[in-house]
Design an enzyme around this catalytic site. Structure first.
Site, PDB file in Angstrom:
ATOM      1  N   GLY A 144       0.839  -1.194   0.000  1.00 27.63           N
ATOM      2  CA  GLY A 144       0.000   0.000   0.000  1.00 27.63           C
ATOM      3  C   GLY A 144       0.869   1.236   0.000  1.00 27.63           C
ATOM      4  O   GLY A 144       2.056   1.167   0.332  1.00 27.63           O
ATOM      5  N   CYS A 157       5.367  -6.135   1.715  1.00 27.26           N
ATOM      6  CA  CYS A 157       5.729  -4.705   1.681  1.00 27.26           C
ATOM      7  C   CYS A 157       5.012  -3.970   2.821  1.00 27.26           C
ATOM      8  O   CYS A 157       5.264  -4.240   3.980  1.00 27.26           O
ATOM      9  CB  CYS A 157       5.425  -4.126   0.296  1.00 27.26           C
ATOM     10  SG  CYS A 157       6.267  -2.565   0.002  1.00 27.26           S
ATOM     11  N   TYR A 158       4.084  -3.060   2.521  1.00 33.26           N
ATOM     12  CA  TYR A 158       3.346  -2.362   3.589  1.00 33.26           C
ATOM     13  C   TYR A 158       2.704  -3.372   4.538  1.00 33.26           C
ATOM     14  O   TYR A 158       2.682  -3.178   5.756  1.00 33.26           O
ATOM     15  CB  TYR A 158       2.266  -1.471   2.968  1.00 33.26           C
ATOM     16  CG  TYR A 158       1.435  -0.718   3.979  1.00 33.26           C
ATOM     17  CD1 TYR A 158       1.779   0.562   4.379  1.00 33.26           C
ATOM     18  CD2 TYR A 158       0.284  -1.295   4.536  1.00 33.26           C
ATOM     19  CE1 TYR A 158       1.016   1.254   5.314  1.00 33.26           C
ATOM     20  CE2 TYR A 158      -0.482  -0.617   5.471  1.00 33.26           C
ATOM     21  CZ  TYR A 158      -0.113   0.658   5.854  1.00 33.26           C
ATOM     22  OH  TYR A 158      -0.869   1.323   6.781  1.00 33.26           O
ATOM     23  N   HIS A 172       7.960  -7.894  -3.622  1.00 33.39           N
ATOM     24  CA  HIS A 172       6.637  -8.282  -4.131  1.00 33.39           C
ATOM     25  C   HIS A 172       6.696  -9.621  -4.874  1.00 33.39           C
ATOM     26  O   HIS A 172       7.088  -9.644  -6.036  1.00 33.39           O
ATOM     27  CB  HIS A 172       6.108  -7.198  -5.084  1.00 33.39           C
ATOM     28  CG  HIS A 172       5.712  -5.949  -4.372  1.00 33.39           C
ATOM     29  ND1 HIS A 172       4.428  -5.715  -3.951  1.00 33.39           N
ATOM     30  CD2 HIS A 172       6.439  -4.885  -3.975  1.00 33.39           C
ATOM     31  CE1 HIS A 172       4.372  -4.551  -3.335  1.00 33.39           C
ATOM     32  NE2 HIS A 172       5.584  -4.025  -3.337  1.00 33.39           N
ATOM     33  N   GLU A 224       4.257 -11.268  -6.029  1.00 32.96           N
ATOM     34  CA  GLU A 224       3.158 -11.409  -6.989  1.00 32.96           C
ATOM     35  C   GLU A 224       3.500 -10.881  -8.379  1.00 32.96           C
ATOM     36  O   GLU A 224       2.806 -11.211  -9.337  1.00 32.96           O
ATOM     37  CB  GLU A 224       1.889 -10.713  -6.456  1.00 32.96           C
ATOM     38  CG  GLU A 224       1.911  -9.186  -6.419  1.00 32.96           C
ATOM     39  CD  GLU A 224       2.615  -8.600  -5.190  1.00 32.96           C
ATOM     40  OE1 GLU A 224       3.387  -9.317  -4.527  1.00 32.96           O
ATOM     41  OE2 GLU A 224       2.399  -7.406  -4.905  1.00 32.96           O
ATOM     42  N   VAL A 245     -17.752 -12.515 -24.632  1.00 33.22           N
ATOM     43  CA  VAL A 245     -17.463 -13.692 -23.810  1.00 33.22           C
ATOM     44  C   VAL A 245     -18.308 -13.722 -22.529  1.00 33.22           C
ATOM     45  O   VAL A 245     -18.918 -14.741 -22.200  1.00 33.22           O
ATOM     46  CB  VAL A 245     -15.965 -13.716 -23.408  1.00 33.22           C
ATOM     47  CG1 VAL A 245     -15.627 -14.960 -22.628  1.00 33.22           C
ATOM     48  CG2 VAL A 245     -15.100 -13.593 -24.637  1.00 33.22           C
ATOM     49  N   ASP A 246     -18.346 -12.597 -21.816  1.00 33.25           N
ATOM     50  CA  ASP A 246     -18.950 -12.613 -20.478  1.00 33.25           C
ATOM     51  C   ASP A 246     -20.440 -12.947 -20.528  1.00 33.25           C
ATOM     52  O   ASP A 246     -20.925 -13.778 -19.763  1.00 33.25           O
ATOM     53  CB  ASP A 246     -18.756 -11.263 -19.776  1.00 33.25           C
ATOM     54  CG  ASP A 246     -17.294 -10.858 -19.746  1.00 33.25           C
ATOM     55  OD1 ASP A 246     -16.441 -11.749 -19.935  1.00 33.25           O
ATOM     56  OD2 ASP A 246     -17.005  -9.676 -19.548  1.00 33.25           O
ATOM     57  N   SER A 247     -21.160 -12.291 -21.440  1.00 33.39           N
ATOM     58  CA  SER A 247     -22.602 -12.561 -21.480  1.00 33.39           C
ATOM     59  C   SER A 247     -22.862 -13.967 -22.026  1.00 33.39           C
ATOM     60  O   SER A 247     -23.804 -14.639 -21.602  1.00 33.39           O
ATOM     61  CB  SER A 247     -23.347 -11.502 -22.295  1.00 33.39           C
ATOM     62  OG  SER A 247     -22.976 -11.547 -23.650  1.00 33.39           O
ATOM     63  N   SER A 248     -22.007 -14.440 -22.934  1.00 38.96           N
ATOM     64  CA  SER A 248     -22.209 -15.792 -23.472  1.00 38.96           C
ATOM     65  C   SER A 248     -21.993 -16.850 -22.396  1.00 38.96           C
ATOM     66  O   SER A 248     -22.755 -17.817 -22.298  1.00 38.96           O
ATOM     67  CB  SER A 248     -21.237 -16.060 -24.626  1.00 38.96           C
ATOM     68  OG  SER A 248     -21.445 -15.150 -25.658  1.00 38.96           O
ATOM     69  N   LYS A 305     -11.174 -12.734 -15.662  1.00 40.57           N
ATOM     70  CA  LYS A 305     -11.479 -12.990 -17.074  1.00 40.57           C
ATOM     71  C   LYS A 305     -10.984 -14.365 -17.550  1.00 40.57           C
ATOM     72  O   LYS A 305     -11.696 -15.085 -18.246  1.00 40.57           O
ATOM     73  CB  LYS A 305     -10.828 -11.894 -17.922  1.00 40.57           C
ATOM     74  CG  LYS A 305     -11.229 -11.926 -19.379  1.00 40.57           C
ATOM     75  CD  LYS A 305     -12.523 -11.202 -19.561  1.00 40.57           C
ATOM     76  CE  LYS A 305     -12.990 -11.155 -20.983  1.00 40.57           C
ATOM     77  NZ  LYS A 305     -14.175 -10.308 -21.124  1.00 40.57           N
TER      78      LYS A 305
END
Ligand code: XMP
Length: 530
Positions: free
Chosen positions: A72, A99-100, A186, A188, A243-246, A386
């Site tokens: 942060g 980190c933070y 970090h 990640e 994609v999302d609505s399908s 996604k």
């Protein structure tokens, strides 16, 4: 035709509890907090971002296997700095501070945090000084990515140093009596070597997770939840062709079959073949009650004479809602509306009471449906990123071509048809766009770029055809590489491919005599031209 990966039968397998192993990331405002959650999910462990000060009682209810405190921008010693509920350090749960987050954890456990003599930013060699399950499988030295102005200067006697860098003696530490770990760097970000291994070690070795979170069990659980919630009612799902609505519709179909009605609005601003694909998929393959609303004339009439892009967006957004509402009202007994809201939208909207505070949403938002429609919302993808939605879509039997389709803006071709939007100009643009995409696919490069499209410019240039001069349209081709669409680089497409596309476009699309390629990056340019 792409191979279907799973059966389309309703799943009848016993309900699995996919969230039985859960890690919570307490978000202290880091740019990379979402990335931590992504990396943990890569280990097949369910992971959620929550607000930094989530109460110990709520954490107990959520029953996580471990907590990760994100980085942060604040200083832990500054007045008003965001801090976790102090009770978290006595829960007996494994905690990893990054980190933070490390500084917050160490300070709470009696260490001193001070400004570093020099702000450290970038790559730093990191050396192991003690063995620990957190560092299992790592070499003795690796490159870590740092970005900090403070550091834990004086460790209390309860802590042991696991790794150091030349500027930061306490780069990785652990508490000797509690399962509390801290990393000043970090893990990640991909710049940190073996960062994935480090997070896997925390999740598996320290938190004891098995990595049992599977998309198939997540689907089963969602199907079960949807059936319970919906009962005998009808659910409406708006399809956009994306994609999302399908995936939302395919999941709903698996859960409630004939109780699902899908609405697809043909606004006349679609790409070539789009409506036919939606029909083939949702009427042919999944036999849903599909309502294709032909609103082409209405949209074009409202857009007549409009060339201002924001004005176009407003009109399209408004007319879409009107058309959708009218169609939805014609469907009897519908109480629910299913939407493909994804996890990053949920995080950014600040809508979840456990979730982190809202940040400014930087994406455009055309095509959203207002609450006045009066439906209860079903958002079965709201826990997913996604790429997880893509995995779900493949498991549900959607074709690869649809799953990997580039994003397409809500206002469609209207914002790629610079200037006036007319049927003739749309037809020209559609033809050019189809050639571009087909050639990209033939060259095996469609999935190498994240978005590619054609733009029709509002000007004509001179050309020569036989003995006479022509004044005809110019089209631009745009292809970009991007991680998140907030920044983007123009794609280095091969010259011979560009040559092939340009020749095909100019030879076969009437009224076009010039084709240019956009070599601008975002920022300062945007991806779309309007
Ligand atoms: P820009 O042009 O801002 O685009 O770099 C970033 C991403 O957003 C998409 N985009 C839109 N999506 N409605 C949408 O739903 C819009 O009005 C809109 N404008 C841009 C764009 O296609 C890219 O993926």
């Amino acid at each position: 035709m792409a191979k279907r990966s799973a059966s389309q039968n309703r799943s009848e397998s016993p309900l699995a509890e996919p969230h039985e192993e859960r890690i919570l990331v307490l978000d202290f405002g880091s740019q990379t907090a979402q990335l931590i959650a992504r990396r943990v999910r890569d280990q097949n462990v369910f992971c959620q971002l929550v607000r930094h000060d989530l109460s110990v009682d709520r954490i107990r209810e959520l029953n996580p296997r471990g907590l990760i405190l994100s980085g942060g921008p604040a200083s832990v010693y500054a007045p008003g700095a965001p801090l976790p509920d102090p009770g978290i350090f006595d829960l007996g749960l494994p905690i990893l501070g990054i980190c933070y987050g490390m500084q917050a954890a160490c300070r709470a456990e009696g260490c001193e945090v001070l400004p570093s003599p020099s702000r450290e930013f970038g790559f730093t060699p990191c050396r192991r000084v003690a063995a620990d399950p957190l560092l299992e499988g790592l070499p003795n030295e690796w490159t870590a990515w740092m970005s900090h102005g403070d550091h834990v200067q004086n460790l209390s006697a309860h802590f042991q140093v696991l790794a150091t860098t030349s500027n930061c003696p306490n780069a990785a530490v652990r508490h000797l009596a509690k399962p509390i770990y801290g990393l000043q760097f970090h893990p990640e970000v991909t710049h940190t070597q073996h960062g994935e291994q480090l997070l896997a070690n925390f999740v598996k070795n320290i938190c004891g997770c098995r990595g049992a979170w599977r998309m198939s069990s997540f689907i089963d659980q969602q199907v079960h939840t949807i059936r319970e919630r919906v009962g005998d009612s009808r659910v409406i799902c708006g399809l956009s062709g994306g994609v999302d609505s399908s995936v939302t519709a395919a999941l709903l179909f698996r859960a409630i079959g004939a109780q699902l009605s899908c609405i697809f609005v043909d606004n006349g601003l679609l790409r070539s073949g789009e409506k036919e694909q939606v029909r083939a998929e949702f009427s042919g393959h999944f036999q849903t009650d599909l309502h294709v609303v032909d609103a082409r004339e209405r949209f074009l009439a409202e857009l007549a004479g409009v060339s201002d892009p924001q004005q176009k967006r407003k009109i399209i957004g408004r007319v879409f809602i009107e058309v959708f509402r009218d169609e939805a009202r014609s469907i009897k007994d519908a109480h629910f509306l299913a939407q493909g809201t994804l996890y990053p939208d949920v995080i950014e909207s600040g809508a979840n009471p456990d979730g982190p505070a809202a940040t400014i949403k930087s994406h455009h938002n055309v095509g959203g449906l207002p609450e006045e429609l009066g439906f209860e919302l079903i958002e079965p993808l709201r826990d997913l990123f996604k790429d997880e939605v893509r995995r779900m879509g493949l498991e549900l039997g959607l074709p690869e071509k649809l799953i990997w389709r580039h994003p397409f803006p809500g206002p469609g071709l209207a914002v790629r048809c610079l200037g006036a939007v007319t049927e003739t100009r749309l037809a020209t643009l559609r033809a050019v766009d189809a050639i571009f995409i087909e050639e990209l696919e033939n060259a095996g490069l469609y999935r190498e770029v994240q978005q590619a499209f054609a733009v029709l410019l509002p000007l004509q240039t001179v050309g020569v055809m036989g003995d006479s001069r022509t004044y005809e349209d110019v089209v631009a081709l745009r292809a970009v590489n991007t991680d998140n669409f907030m920044t983007a680089d123009w794609s280095r497409l091969p010259y011979d491919l560009l040559q092939r596309i340009s020749t095909r476009v100019i030879n076969s699309v009437r009224g076009v005599n010039r084709c240019v390629y956009d070599v601008s990056s975002k920022p300062p340019s945007t991806i779309e031209w309007e």
